[in-house]
Enzyme design. Structure first.
Site, PDB file in Angstrom:
ATOM      1  N   ASP A 111      32.568  44.536 126.880  1.00 34.22           N
ATOM      2  CA  ASP A 111      33.402  45.728 126.756  1.00 34.22           C
ATOM      3  C   ASP A 111      32.849  46.714 125.714  1.00 34.22           C
ATOM      4  O   ASP A 111      32.217  46.314 124.735  1.00 34.22           O
ATOM      5  CB  ASP A 111      34.812  45.300 126.351  1.00 34.22           C
ATOM      6  CG  ASP A 111      35.867  46.339 126.654  1.00 34.22           C
ATOM      7  OD1 ASP A 111      35.510  47.453 127.042  1.00 34.22           O
ATOM      8  OD2 ASP A 111      37.055  46.007 126.488  1.00 34.22           O
ATOM      9  N   CYS A 124      36.999  36.362 135.413  1.00 34.30           N
ATOM     10  CA  CYS A 124      37.662  36.211 134.122  1.00 34.30           C
ATOM     11  C   CYS A 124      39.013  36.906 134.223  1.00 34.30           C
ATOM     12  O   CYS A 124      39.138  37.927 134.902  1.00 34.30           O
ATOM     13  CB  CYS A 124      36.810  36.839 133.015  1.00 34.30           C
ATOM     14  SG  CYS A 124      37.566  36.798 131.373  1.00 34.30           S
ATOM     15  N   ASP A 167      36.853  41.115 134.659  1.00 38.71           N
ATOM     16  CA  ASP A 167      37.965  40.712 133.814  1.00 38.71           C
ATOM     17  C   ASP A 167      39.276  41.306 134.328  1.00 38.71           C
ATOM     18  O   ASP A 167      39.279  42.266 135.109  1.00 38.71           O
ATOM     19  CB  ASP A 167      37.711  41.179 132.379  1.00 38.71           C
ATOM     20  CG  ASP A 167      38.347  40.273 131.337  1.00 38.71           C
ATOM     21  OD1 ASP A 167      39.241  39.479 131.691  1.00 38.71           O
ATOM     22  OD2 ASP A 167      37.956  40.354 130.155  1.00 38.71           O
ATOM     23  N   ASP A 224      39.238  32.231 126.401  1.00 38.92           N
ATOM     24  CA  ASP A 224      38.749  33.074 125.311  1.00 38.92           C
ATOM     25  C   ASP A 224      38.650  32.301 124.002  1.00 38.92           C
ATOM     26  O   ASP A 224      38.161  32.830 123.003  1.00 38.92           O
ATOM     27  CB  ASP A 224      39.676  34.280 125.109  1.00 38.92           C
ATOM     28  CG  ASP A 224      39.446  35.364 126.148  1.00 38.92           C
ATOM     29  OD1 ASP A 224      38.415  35.327 126.836  1.00 38.92           O
ATOM     30  OD2 ASP A 224      40.310  36.254 126.274  1.00 38.92           O
ATOM     31  N   TRP A 274      47.189  32.221 126.771  1.00 38.24           N
ATOM     32  CA  TRP A 274      45.909  32.767 126.358  1.00 38.24           C
ATOM     33  C   TRP A 274      45.337  31.922 125.217  1.00 38.24           C
ATOM     34  O   TRP A 274      46.021  31.610 124.257  1.00 38.24           O
ATOM     35  CB  TRP A 274      46.081  34.220 125.890  1.00 38.24           C
ATOM     36  CG  TRP A 274      44.812  34.795 125.329  1.00 38.24           C
ATOM     37  CD1 TRP A 274      43.734  35.236 126.022  1.00 38.24           C
ATOM     38  CD2 TRP A 274      44.502  34.975 123.950  1.00 38.24           C
ATOM     39  NE1 TRP A 274      42.750  35.675 125.165  1.00 38.24           N
ATOM     40  CE2 TRP A 274      43.200  35.532 123.880  1.00 38.24           C
ATOM     41  CE3 TRP A 274      45.200  34.715 122.756  1.00 38.24           C
ATOM     42  CZ2 TRP A 274      42.571  35.840 122.668  1.00 38.24           C
ATOM     43  CZ3 TRP A 274      44.577  35.021 121.554  1.00 38.24           C
ATOM     44  CH2 TRP A 274      43.289  35.574 121.518  1.00 38.24           C
TER      45      TRP A 274
END
Length: 578
Positions: free
Chosen positions: A364, A516, A475, A538, A196
């Site tokens: 979100d 995503c 996502d 990200d 990540w």
């Protein structure tokens, strides 16, 4: 162009040739893949002289050789070739030795549209297909090897299909999409690994002996290990020298291996990861592996990239957005995180419009009681305190500002505190005898259940049918774990995602879909055959992003990459950049 001359098969693109032949034993020997060959131009293999169009000089005597010392088009477990197998099958009697030999071949003009999995497609009828049919000597199984030739792109794609014509079910344990055997191993292997916010770090490994593996077991193609890899000479540069590039048109658990055996031969395989795969093929049924993409360049990595980019633009990306420029967007996440409201979003949109932004994406925090990542995934109704006029109200005001409107969703997930989970605790992946795992405070919905798949489709269809939404950011923020006893779930999960988005795009063709998965967790050719683009990472630090996207650019066209930068100091790196 595909040429068949007795027992020899040659696949030519504008600048490359790929050749193999049928041995006397019925196996397929790989002869050559490289710079285009011309009539009467000889290629020396270790044991044969191969001249296109002249089969008389090809020595078909195989009796004195071990399969371990032959370059093959496909291999199976238990036949004397102890390298990475192409196929593994468990038969009703428990045996696992597959003995596939040549039966017949045919050339087909054009290429059918994909059904279950995404794949390449024929643009303007320029694709030729070669199908090789191999029969098991001892069981009614047929293995089809499919080769698709894209001459103008210098691309060959490969896939495989196993057909069970017997009266009993068999268990398929492995079916690769591509196998390439080369006589020498003096290459440098490049994988792209990370995590990540640290996607696509290029690892360069000299191939000398042993086996090198690149794989995903997360349920997605993964930001840990992208399915793309390449090999080149140590002297190969961006513009000089020979190299090969490979990718898989698939978004689930994948497996790539490079193996050098005791004879110095190099085997490359790519396909669905056998560690998380097992599939029952019932009598009269079949299983199709995803397509693998191959290209060769003698003008360095730059030409290899151009081949792949052109192929993706012409033969992977689909739908109404295929030839359109992507709108410049602003996303609310780093500006507001979960703390959004209509007033704040409209203010941000108006400021964005003044800078040339064309699309506003509400990220979100807009639904349920979503004030952090522990609640409300699965409860896809707008929060009336944050959005007093609902989605319609915020969408109208964004559009009044002169921008298109998009929305974030994470459809495959549910929080333990969500109403959806309380109503349907059996909808998640789990073992009956174990406590269910959470990661990032959420479970993964079992997308292989018919009712779950229908719920996700209906939720998204209702959003797109009820409101003027131009963009969906899909996502997926955690790996799949405790998937259950049957290993076919990993494959069927990705199959369900493909099905849902394909159906949504049929009904809502003008909506742009972004893939995503906790950053770049689904960046692959499979996702580009269903969605329209992907979120690369990200990590929005501008300096880090240059490195990340440079690695992506070896194989993915710039058009596919969603990217933005955020305030300085950057929230992740704390770096300040002008």
């Amino acid at each position: 162009m595909i040429t068949i001359n007795n027992n020899m098969y040659v696949l030519d693109t504008d600048n490359t040739s790929y050749a193999f032949a049928v041995l006397g034993s019925g196996q397929l020997e790989h002869l050559y893949y490289g710079r285009k060959l011309h009539a009467n131009e000889a290629v020396m293999t270790e044991k044969h002289t191969f001249i296109p169009g002249n089969t008389n000089v090809y020595n078909k005597d195989y009796s004195s050789y071990s399969l371990e010392d032959v370059c093959l088009e496909m291999s199976s477990l238990g036949k004397g070739d102890i390298r990475e197998p192409f196929i593994e099958v468990t038969y009703p009697n428990g045996s696992s030795t597959t003995d596939m030999v040549f039966d017949r071949a045919e050339i087909i003009q054009g290429k059918e549209e994909y059904d279950t999995l995404p794949g390449s497609y024929d643009d303007n009828g320029e694709v030729e297909q070669l199908v090789i049919y191999l029969k098991d000597r001892n069981y009614n199984l047929t293995l089809e090897l499919h080769y698709y030739v894209y001459e103008k792109c210098d691309i060959i794609t490969r896939s495989a299909k196993l057909v069970n014509s017997g009266n009993e079910s068999v268990r398929l344990e492995r079916l690769m999409s591509m196998q390439l055997d080369l006589n020498e191993s003096d290459y440098e292997l490049s994988f792209f690994n990370g995590a990540w916010a640290r996607e696509m770090n290029r690892s360069r490994i000299p191939i000398r002996a042993g086996k090198y593996v690149n794989e995903s077991v997360t349920g997605t193609s993964s930001n840990r290990a992208n399915p793309f890899f390449m090999i080149g000479r140590s002297s190969t540069t961006e513009d000089y020298g020979e190299c090969y590039g490979f990718n898989l048109i698939y978004s689930g658990n994948h497996y790539e291996a490079a193996q050098v055996n005791s004879y110095g031969k190099l085997r490359l395989v790519s396909g669905i990861n056998p560690a998380t795969f097992s599939y029952i093929i019932e009598a009269g049924k079949c299983f199709e592996a995803p397509e693998a993409v191959l290209t060769y360049s003698y003008k360095g990595y730059n030409r290899m990239s151009h081949n792949m980019h052109e192929f993706v633009r012409k033969h992977i990306v689909r739908g109404s957005w295929r030839d359109k420029e992507r709108p410049v967007l602003i996303n609310s996440w780093e500006a507001a995180y979960f703390n959004i409201n209509e007033r704040k979003l409209v203010k941000l949109a108006k400021a964005a419009k003044d800078t040339g932004v064309e699309l506003f994406v509400m990220d979100d925090g807009w639904f349920g009681e979503r004030n952090d990542d522990t609640s409300s995934l699965g409860d896809w109704t707008p929060n009336s305190r944050k959005l007093p006029n609902g989605i319609a109200g915020i969408a109208d005001k964004i559009k009044e500002s002169g921008l298109k409107f998009g929305i974030w969703v994470e459809p495959e997930m549910v929080n333990p505190l969500a109403s959806l989970y309380k109503e349907h605790p059996d909808w998640i992946y789990h073992y009956e005898t174990r406590v269910s795992d959470t990661s990032r405070g959420q479970y993964v919905l079992n997308m292989t259940k018919k009712e779950v798949k229908e719920f996700v489709y209906q939720m998204l269809d209702n959003l797109l049918s009820s409101y003027e939404i131009d963009y969906i950011k899909w996502d997926a923020n955690r790996p799949i774990s405790q998937a259950g006893v049957e290993k076919d779930i990993w494959y069927k999960h990705i199959e369900a995602i493909y099905d849902i988005v394909k159906e949504l795009k049929k009904k809502h063709p003008d909506v742009l879909f972004e893939a995503c998965a906790s950053g770049g967790g689904r960046t692959d050719y499979g996702i580009l055959g269903i969605f329209d683009d992907f979120w690369t990472s990200d990590n929005t630090d501008a300096y880090d992003r240059l490195k990340i996207q440079n690695s992506y650019s070896y194989i993915y066209p710039i058009k596919a990459m969603r990217a933005w930068v955020t305030d300085c100091p950057n929230f992740l790196s704390q770096r300040v950049i002008p």
